[in-house]
Design a protein around this motif. Structure first.
Motif, PDB file in Angstrom:
ATOM      1  N   TYR A  55       4.149   6.182  -4.798  1.00 29.25           N
ATOM      2  CA  TYR A  55       4.197   6.175  -6.232  1.00 29.25           C
ATOM      3  C   TYR A  55       3.235   7.184  -6.838  1.00 29.25           C
ATOM      4  O   TYR A  55       3.538   7.921  -7.765  1.00 29.25           O
ATOM      5  CB  TYR A  55       3.790   4.756  -6.589  1.00 29.25           C
ATOM      6  CG  TYR A  55       3.880   4.402  -8.008  1.00 29.25           C
ATOM      7  CD1 TYR A  55       5.100   4.446  -8.665  1.00 29.25           C
ATOM      8  CD2 TYR A  55       2.739   3.987  -8.677  1.00 29.25           C
ATOM      9  CE1 TYR A  55       5.169   4.079  -9.965  1.00 29.25           C
ATOM     10  CE2 TYR A  55       2.818   3.617  -9.985  1.00 29.25           C
ATOM     11  CZ  TYR A  55       4.045   3.666 -10.629  1.00 29.25           C
ATOM     12  OH  TYR A  55       4.099   3.295 -11.915  1.00 29.25           O
ATOM     13  N   PHE A  56       2.079   7.244  -6.222  1.00 28.85           N
ATOM     14  CA  PHE A  56       1.045   8.135  -6.736  1.00 28.85           C
ATOM     15  C   PHE A  56       1.438   9.588  -6.547  1.00 28.85           C
ATOM     16  O   PHE A  56       1.176  10.434  -7.395  1.00 28.85           O
ATOM     17  CB  PHE A  56      -0.272   7.839  -6.017  1.00 28.85           C
ATOM     18  CG  PHE A  56      -1.443   8.091  -6.912  1.00 28.85           C
ATOM     19  CD1 PHE A  56      -1.728   7.199  -7.942  1.00 28.85           C
ATOM     20  CD2 PHE A  56      -2.233   9.212  -6.759  1.00 28.85           C
ATOM     21  CE1 PHE A  56      -2.783   7.433  -8.795  1.00 28.85           C
ATOM     22  CE2 PHE A  56      -3.295   9.441  -7.612  1.00 28.85           C
ATOM     23  CZ  PHE A  56      -3.563   8.540  -8.630  1.00 28.85           C
ATOM     24  N   TRP A  75     -14.148  -3.981  -8.258  1.00 25.23           N
ATOM     25  CA  TRP A  75     -14.267  -2.526  -8.136  1.00 25.23           C
ATOM     26  C   TRP A  75     -13.709  -1.863  -9.410  1.00 25.23           C
ATOM     27  O   TRP A  75     -14.374  -1.036 -10.044  1.00 25.23           O
ATOM     28  CB  TRP A  75     -13.487  -2.113  -6.884  1.00 25.23           C
ATOM     29  CG  TRP A  75     -13.274  -0.663  -6.647  1.00 25.23           C
ATOM     30  CD1 TRP A  75     -14.107   0.364  -7.013  1.00 25.23           C
ATOM     31  CD2 TRP A  75     -12.172  -0.064  -5.957  1.00 25.23           C
ATOM     32  NE1 TRP A  75     -13.576   1.553  -6.601  1.00 25.23           N
ATOM     33  CE2 TRP A  75     -12.395   1.327  -5.952  1.00 25.23           C
ATOM     34  CE3 TRP A  75     -11.024  -0.563  -5.338  1.00 25.23           C
ATOM     35  CZ2 TRP A  75     -11.502   2.221  -5.359  1.00 25.23           C
ATOM     36  CZ3 TRP A  75     -10.153   0.326  -4.744  1.00 25.23           C
ATOM     37  CH2 TRP A  75     -10.391   1.700  -4.764  1.00 25.23           C
ATOM     38  N   TYR A 133       5.312  17.986 -16.114  1.00 29.03           N
ATOM     39  CA  TYR A 133       5.413  17.528 -17.480  1.00 29.03           C
ATOM     40  C   TYR A 133       4.502  18.331 -18.414  1.00 29.03           C
ATOM     41  O   TYR A 133       4.853  18.654 -19.545  1.00 29.03           O
ATOM     42  CB  TYR A 133       5.051  16.052 -17.523  1.00 29.03           C
ATOM     43  CG  TYR A 133       4.721  15.528 -18.878  1.00 29.03           C
ATOM     44  CD1 TYR A 133       5.728  15.357 -19.825  1.00 29.03           C
ATOM     45  CD2 TYR A 133       3.401  15.219 -19.223  1.00 29.03           C
ATOM     46  CE1 TYR A 133       5.427  14.887 -21.069  1.00 29.03           C
ATOM     47  CE2 TYR A 133       3.104  14.752 -20.465  1.00 29.03           C
ATOM     48  CZ  TYR A 133       4.124  14.586 -21.392  1.00 29.03           C
ATOM     49  OH  TYR A 133       3.817  14.121 -22.622  1.00 29.03           O
ATOM     50  N   LEU A 141       5.140  14.701 -11.023  1.00 21.93           N
ATOM     51  CA  LEU A 141       5.768  14.672 -12.333  1.00 21.93           C
ATOM     52  C   LEU A 141       4.806  15.105 -13.424  1.00 21.93           C
ATOM     53  O   LEU A 141       5.163  15.845 -14.330  1.00 21.93           O
ATOM     54  CB  LEU A 141       6.290  13.273 -12.635  1.00 21.93           C
ATOM     55  CG  LEU A 141       7.528  12.868 -11.832  1.00 21.93           C
ATOM     56  CD1 LEU A 141       7.893  11.439 -12.152  1.00 21.93           C
ATOM     57  CD2 LEU A 141       8.692  13.802 -12.141  1.00 21.93           C
ATOM     58  N   MET A 185       0.821  -1.208   0.000  1.00 23.63           N
ATOM     59  CA  MET A 185       0.000   0.000   0.000  1.00 23.63           C
ATOM     60  C   MET A 185       0.856   1.260   0.000  1.00 23.63           C
ATOM     61  O   MET A 185       0.626   2.170  -0.786  1.00 23.63           O
ATOM     62  CB  MET A 185      -0.874   0.011   1.250  1.00 23.63           C
ATOM     63  CG  MET A 185      -2.316  -0.440   1.044  1.00 23.63           C
ATOM     64  SD  MET A 185      -3.066  -0.104  -0.552  1.00 23.63           S
ATOM     65  CE  MET A 185      -4.159   1.231  -0.124  1.00 23.63           C
ATOM     66  N   PHE A 202     -15.584  -0.005 -12.542  1.00 18.78           N
ATOM     67  CA  PHE A 202     -15.191   1.354 -12.917  1.00 18.78           C
ATOM     68  C   PHE A 202     -14.971   1.448 -14.425  1.00 18.78           C
ATOM     69  O   PHE A 202     -15.493   2.337 -15.089  1.00 18.78           O
ATOM     70  CB  PHE A 202     -13.919   1.776 -12.164  1.00 18.78           C
ATOM     71  CG  PHE A 202     -13.253   2.985 -12.750  1.00 18.78           C
ATOM     72  CD1 PHE A 202     -13.799   4.256 -12.581  1.00 18.78           C
ATOM     73  CD2 PHE A 202     -12.097   2.868 -13.506  1.00 18.78           C
ATOM     74  CE1 PHE A 202     -13.200   5.372 -13.142  1.00 18.78           C
ATOM     75  CE2 PHE A 202     -11.484   3.977 -14.064  1.00 18.78           C
ATOM     76  CZ  PHE A 202     -12.037   5.232 -13.882  1.00 18.78           C
ATOM     77  N   TYR A 225     -15.182   9.204 -11.817  1.00 16.88           N
ATOM     78  CA  TYR A 225     -14.397   9.308 -10.586  1.00 16.88           C
ATOM     79  C   TYR A 225     -15.277   9.139  -9.353  1.00 16.88           C
ATOM     80  O   TYR A 225     -14.845   8.562  -8.357  1.00 16.88           O
ATOM     81  CB  TYR A 225     -13.646  10.637 -10.545  1.00 16.88           C
ATOM     82  CG  TYR A 225     -12.617  10.718 -11.636  1.00 16.88           C
ATOM     83  CD1 TYR A 225     -11.468   9.922 -11.594  1.00 16.88           C
ATOM     84  CD2 TYR A 225     -12.803  11.542 -12.742  1.00 16.88           C
ATOM     85  CE1 TYR A 225     -10.533   9.961 -12.606  1.00 16.88           C
ATOM     86  CE2 TYR A 225     -11.872  11.588 -13.764  1.00 16.88           C
ATOM     87  CZ  TYR A 225     -10.734  10.800 -13.686  1.00 16.88           C
ATOM     88  OH  TYR A 225      -9.823  10.824 -14.698  1.00 16.88           O
ATOM     89  N   LEU A 283     -15.614   5.550  -8.998  1.00 19.54           N
ATOM     90  CA  LEU A 283     -14.380   4.978  -8.467  1.00 19.54           C
ATOM     91  C   LEU A 283     -14.314   5.155  -6.951  1.00 19.54           C
ATOM     92  O   LEU A 283     -14.067   4.207  -6.201  1.00 19.54           O
ATOM     93  CB  LEU A 283     -13.176   5.650  -9.127  1.00 19.54           C
ATOM     94  CG  LEU A 283     -11.812   5.028  -8.856  1.00 19.54           C
ATOM     95  CD1 LEU A 283     -11.751   3.616  -9.401  1.00 19.54           C
ATOM     96  CD2 LEU A 283     -10.708   5.862  -9.472  1.00 19.54           C
ATOM     97  N   PHE A 321       3.821  10.479  -9.137  1.00 28.12           N
ATOM     98  CA  PHE A 321       3.092  10.592 -10.388  1.00 28.12           C
ATOM     99  C   PHE A 321       2.436  11.970 -10.518  1.00 28.12           C
ATOM    100  O   PHE A 321       2.536  12.640 -11.535  1.00 28.12           O
ATOM    101  CB  PHE A 321       2.042   9.484 -10.450  1.00 28.12           C
ATOM    102  CG  PHE A 321       0.993   9.683 -11.489  1.00 28.12           C
ATOM    103  CD1 PHE A 321       1.331   9.700 -12.837  1.00 28.12           C
ATOM    104  CD2 PHE A 321      -0.332   9.852 -11.123  1.00 28.12           C
ATOM    105  CE1 PHE A 321       0.362   9.880 -13.801  1.00 28.12           C
ATOM    106  CE2 PHE A 321      -1.305  10.046 -12.082  1.00 28.12           C
ATOM    107  CZ  PHE A 321      -0.955  10.057 -13.421  1.00 28.12           C
ATOM    108  N   ILE A 373       3.826   1.686  -0.948  1.00 27.08           N
ATOM    109  CA  ILE A 373       4.506   1.890  -2.227  1.00 27.08           C
ATOM    110  C   ILE A 373       3.582   2.632  -3.168  1.00 27.08           C
ATOM    111  O   ILE A 373       3.968   3.590  -3.837  1.00 27.08           O
ATOM    112  CB  ILE A 373       4.846   0.539  -2.879  1.00 27.08           C
ATOM    113  CG1 ILE A 373       5.663  -0.298  -1.927  1.00 27.08           C
ATOM    114  CG2 ILE A 373       5.568   0.744  -4.185  1.00 27.08           C
ATOM    115  CD1 ILE A 373       5.900  -1.701  -2.413  1.00 27.08           C
ATOM    116  N   ILE A 374       2.364   2.181  -3.171  1.00 24.58           N
ATOM    117  CA  ILE A 374       1.423   2.742  -4.127  1.00 24.58           C
ATOM    118  C   ILE A 374       1.159   4.217  -3.844  1.00 24.58           C
ATOM    119  O   ILE A 374       1.126   5.041  -4.753  1.00 24.58           O
ATOM    120  CB  ILE A 374       0.114   1.939  -4.097  1.00 24.58           C
ATOM    121  CG1 ILE A 374       0.401   0.535  -4.633  1.00 24.58           C
ATOM    122  CG2 ILE A 374      -0.961   2.596  -4.917  1.00 24.58           C
ATOM    123  CD1 ILE A 374      -0.533  -0.504  -4.163  1.00 24.58           C
TER     124      ILE A 374
END
Lengths: 122, 627, 171
Positions: free
Chosen positions: A7-8, B354, A18, A14, A1, B358, A101, A104, A11, A3-4
């Motif tokens: 990582y996000f 999930w 960019y 950047l 978790m 989506f 979203y 999500l 992201f 890491i994610i």
């Protein structure tokens, strides 16, 4: 978790830096314009007379220093919203851009609540 | 003659379906747990006759019997035999015949293959399936009859659209239909399960192979459709987010979510209602997709002829399906206990669902939104590739990580003891990504992320593969599918990132230079073929770095029946990349528009998609063995 | 809570189906009719003989102007030509013809053969200028008023129904 999450964050950082560097790619614009005389083809995919003309006009607009977004607005102004494949974020298209979203997030919440209910019982 | 035979067979089939429903409802009332022989026999007869009916149509196409409107409109005597045959399902009416056949076959095999399950559950499934069959049969009979006569019978047919004369497109509809018409059987089974309260893990057992089979065919159908689009449309892409493509993708997402959830239902006896919802949803989406494509309310590459009556029929059918299943679901729904731990395989399956939902809903919203704005505000908009790419792709990145971690998590309760190995895998993925980027000197942040995450999935799947080989405890089907999905995304990412595209207006004799390439328009020939005339360009592509020369021959074909112009791309495929060249005439000038594309990894995209489907097949075999 | 969800789900499905039903009778193909009511700006067209450049002020003189896009290679243009000829008789309407991606000699031949209905003729050899008018195929005609606001767009050849409609608008 972790890491994610880490990582996000990278992201997000950047991708914002960019965005500023990006220069105009005409093929990209052709791909995002719809050929009105064809069935579901983009300007890039089509060889119709109309597509040829639009390509010329787009080239001119780029030369005039117009941004990608300005070119889409120009085209939508002349031919209606139908011509742009990427619907602009406005009042009418708000739901289109936001609903995915919301789904999500909502889905995540549902899963979270299912798991939490179970935890409380222990 | 053939027309009469076909119509008679159709009517007999209607009669048989009614008969089966009647017998089945009689049989339900009896005690005991056996289904009467009559039902088996009638179902067998039904299957045989519907095949007879279909072959009658095929026969009409083979013999070019133009007294049938359908044959007249879609065939031609000069057409090769293969395309005469495939022409029978390449049109709206004929494809409905294919629908009914698949509905019937699935109904038959479901009946004879599930003998260990309770009688009433099987009978109700049979009844619901036959109601669907009846619905489609009457659609054929009253609205879209392929056996309708035309008089006087014309001497020659109008011919099949030449871009549809392609081997990939000949098998594309049957594959795709087995996929999404196949989903009807678990729609019926879910309804039966609700009525008979047959809800335990045995229900999951009874449908899981059907879900997998339909998923495999759906995957193959989509693959073949993409291959066709790539070779035949001449646009150089393989996925356009066209409404029709989306319609085939929607049930695919639902099926994928479904067979993951089924694992949980089978192992842990939870998520029953969720599984039911997915079962119902899959077929509802299939019919919705068909409705959207066939009624002509969407503007798309593949539009069938527009007919509002057809739309109304399908819409009422859809309406009936949706509301009867909603009614039953709401009536039977009861709150159940989920009993799922935060860190367990169940959670990861839920996460899969999930994300699948989506994707599904995003694609659905994107596809339907233009219809809604048009109906509600009179403003027509287009929702195309940029929308889907911006919304979906970033989420795929996260999804791939979960997909890599999930399978190794234990049921019920798991401890994170493999954190270190995950970090190592991640670092490895990072390194490989930067090597790729370093050598090819082109990157966007998003494509980097896609490459890293897919590498993460690939590496962890490979490690799983190694472990399972050592242990002899095989979960090969899963590993193969996850691995190939990782590769699929990786290759799509690479393809997207390192594609090259240039177009020029050239005359014969011109040479153009760009990047590391030089392109030379050597000559143009006109050739006459059996049913078309062709302008064949002779172009040379020179890779200056490798000093390689490739000759490509794109064509412009002029067909006579029906009279159409098609552009044939010239494609040179090798292991690493495709050269893709199209040529088109520019009206009122002697220039030709030459479009050159370099498409890396195309071959591997097809292969990984194929292997993905093979993984599904393997699972079906494993299941069959363990039963 | 459960009841609300059930109710909402049913409502959503119902809504979708109703929208589908109404969309069935709509034409899925796109026409640029949504552009009616827009103001045309930035016109800069070279006249047919190249001696004059057509500006916005040229349109301000007349109450109504019909801008017609045509070419000698376009066969539907031949079909609509008689209608343009009859329209040219009306004093309240000016006709501006824009010769689209055409060769001068062919265009002249076309007009000599079928008659010249236009008060003014301009040319758009490459077709780029027509993009400003939202043209995507010819023949197309745009009816504008004094303020250069689009009143009506006609896509495809004009027919007698269009003819009557135009007369109705200008009178």
């Amino acid at each position: 978790m972790k890491i994610i999450i880490f990582y996000f964050i990278i992201f997000l950082n950047l991708s914002s830096s960019y965005a500023a560097k990006k220069n105009i790619d005409q093929n990209q614009i052709y791909k995002n314009l719809r050929c009105l005389v064809c069935q579901g083809q983009s300007i890039s995919d089509s060889n119709s007379d109309f597509a040829q003309t639009i390509k010329l006009v787009v080239k001119d607009l780029i030369k005039q220093g117009k941004s990608e977004k300005q070119i889409y607005t120009f085209m939508a102004d002349k031919y209606g919203d139908w011509i742009v494949y990427k619907p602009q974020l406005n009042k009418q298209n708000f739901i289109l851009w936001v609903l995915p979203y919301v789904i999500l997030l909502g889905g995540g919440l549902v899963i979270f609540s299912i798991i939490r209910k179970k935890r409380k019982k222990f | 003659m053939l027309s009469n035979l076909g119509n008679i067979l159709l009517f007999i089939n209607v009669f048989l379906s009614v008969l089966i429903i009647y017998f089945a409802s009689q049989n339900i009332k009896t005690s005991g747990n056996s289904i009467s022989e009559t039902i088996y026999q009638t179902t067998l007869l039904q299957t045989t006759l519907i095949f007879g009916c279909f072959f009658t149509l095929v026969a009409a196409f083979i013999t070019s019997d133009f007294s049938l409107i359908n044959v007249f409109e879609n065939s031609h005597t000069s057409k090769p035999l293969l395309y005469k045959i495939s022409g029978s399902w390449g049109n709206h009416e004929g494809s409905l015949m294919l629908w009914v056949i698949i509905l019937t076959i699935f109904s038959f095999f479901f009946l004879i293959n599930n003998k260990t399950h309770p009688k009433n559950y099987r009978l109700f499934t049979l009844i619901f399936q036959n109601i669907i069959i009846l619905g489609f049969l009457s659609f054929i009979l009253f609205n879209s009859n392929p056996f309708t006569l035309i008089s006087p019978a014309p001497k020659e047919g109008l011919g099949l659209n030449p871009i549809l004369q392609d081997p990939a497109l000949a098998i594309h509809p049957p594959l795709l239909y087995i996929g999404f018409v196949g989903s009807s059987i678990y729609f019926s089974a879910a309804m039966a399960s609700l009525i008979t309260n047959y809800s335990e893990k045995f229900f999951a057992k009874s449908i899981k192979n059907w879900v997998l089979i339909s998923w495999v065919f759906q995957t193959l159908g989509i693959l073949v459709g993409s291959i066709w689009a790539y070779y035949e449309l001449g646009w150089g892409g393989f996925w356009f987010w066209d409404p029709v493509e989306n319609a085939s993708l929607l049930p695919w997402f639902a099926m994928t979510a479904l067979f993951h959830s089924l694992i949980v239902l089978e192992k842990r006896n939870v998520l029953y209602f969720w599984v039911i919802i997915l079962c119902l949803l899959t077929f509802v989406l299939s019919v919705t997709g068909t409705f959207l494509v066939r009624s002509g309310i969407l503007n798309s590459v593949h539009t069938f002829a527009n007919d509002p009556n057809r739309g109304i029929y399908m819409l009422s059918f859809l309406c009936l399906m949706i509301f009867s299943s909603l009614f039953l679901l709401f009536k039977k729904y009861r709150k159940n206990n989920y009993n799922i731990n935060f860190n367990s395989k169940e959670t990861y399956v839920l996460i899969n669902n999930w994300f699948m939902l989506f994707y599904l809903l995003t694609v659905l919203i994107g596809t339907l939104y233009p219809i809604f704005t048009d109906a509600l505000t009179e403003n027509k908009i287009s929702v195309g590739p940029p929308f889907y790419n911006t919304v979906i792709i970033p989420v795929v990145v996260i999804f791939l990580f979960f997909m890599a971690i999930g399978p190794n998590v234990k049921w019920i309760k798991n401890k994170f003891d493999n954190l270190i190995s995950l970090i190592i895998i991640f670092i490895l993925a990072l390194i490989i990504n930067f090597i790729i980027v370093y050598f090819f000197k082109s990157f966007t942040i998003l494509s980097n992320l896609i490459i890293i995450s897919s590498l993460f999935l690939i590496i962890s799947s490979l490690i799983d593969l190694k472990k399972s080989l050592e242990k002899s405890k095989f979960d090969l089907a899963r590993i193969i599918s996850h691995l190939s999905f990782g590769f699929l995304i990786l290759f799509i990412g690479l393809n997207h990132n390192f594609s090259l595209e240039e177009d020029f207006n050239m005359k014969v004799g011109d040479t153009k230079s760009f990047n590391n390439y030089e392109i030379k328009f050597k000559k143009l020939e006109v050739k006459n073929f059996k049913n078309y005339k062709s302008l064949i360009g002779d172009l040379e592509i020179k890779d200056k770095k490798m000093s390689q020369i490739k000759t490509l021959n794109p064509e412009i074909r002029i067909y006579e029946s029906p009279s159409t112009l098609t552009y044939e791309a010239a494609i040179k495929t090798n292991i690493i990349k495709d050269y893709y060249l199209t040529m088109s005439n520019i009206d009122r000038s002697d220039f030709y528009n030459i479009k050159f594309q370099k498409k890396p990894m195309m071959f591997w995209i097809w292969v990984s998609c194929m292997v993905l489907a093979i993984g599904g097949f393997l699972r079906v075999f494993q299941n069959a063995k363990s039963n | 809570m459960q009841k609300v969800i059930k109710f909402l789900t049913t409502l959503i499905f119902l809504f979708v189906i109703v929208v589908f039903y109404f969309s069935l009778n709509k034409d899925p193909s796109y026409q640029t009719n949504s552009l009616v009511g827009k103001k045309l700006v930035e016109l800069n067209l070279e006249s047919f003989d190249g001696d004059y450049s057509l500006r916005t002020k040229d349109f301000k003189k007349n109450n109504f102007t019909l801008i017609n896009f045509w070419a000698s290679w376009c066969s539907p243009c031949r079909v609509e030509h008689p209608i343009l000829m009859s329209l040219s008789k009306s004093k309240k309407l000016k006709l501006v013809g824009i010769n689209f991606k055409d060769k001068k000699n062919n265009a002249k031949k076309f007009l000599n053969e079928l008659g010249n209905p236009y008060n003014l003729i301009a040319k758009d050899e490459i077709g780029k200028k027509s993009v400003n008018f939202g043209i995507y195929g010819i023949p197309e005609s745009i009816l504008v008023n004094k303020e250069m606001i689009v009143i009506k767009k006609f896509i495809g050849p004009l027919n007698t129904r269009d003819y009557n409609e135009i007369l109705k608008i200008i009178n």
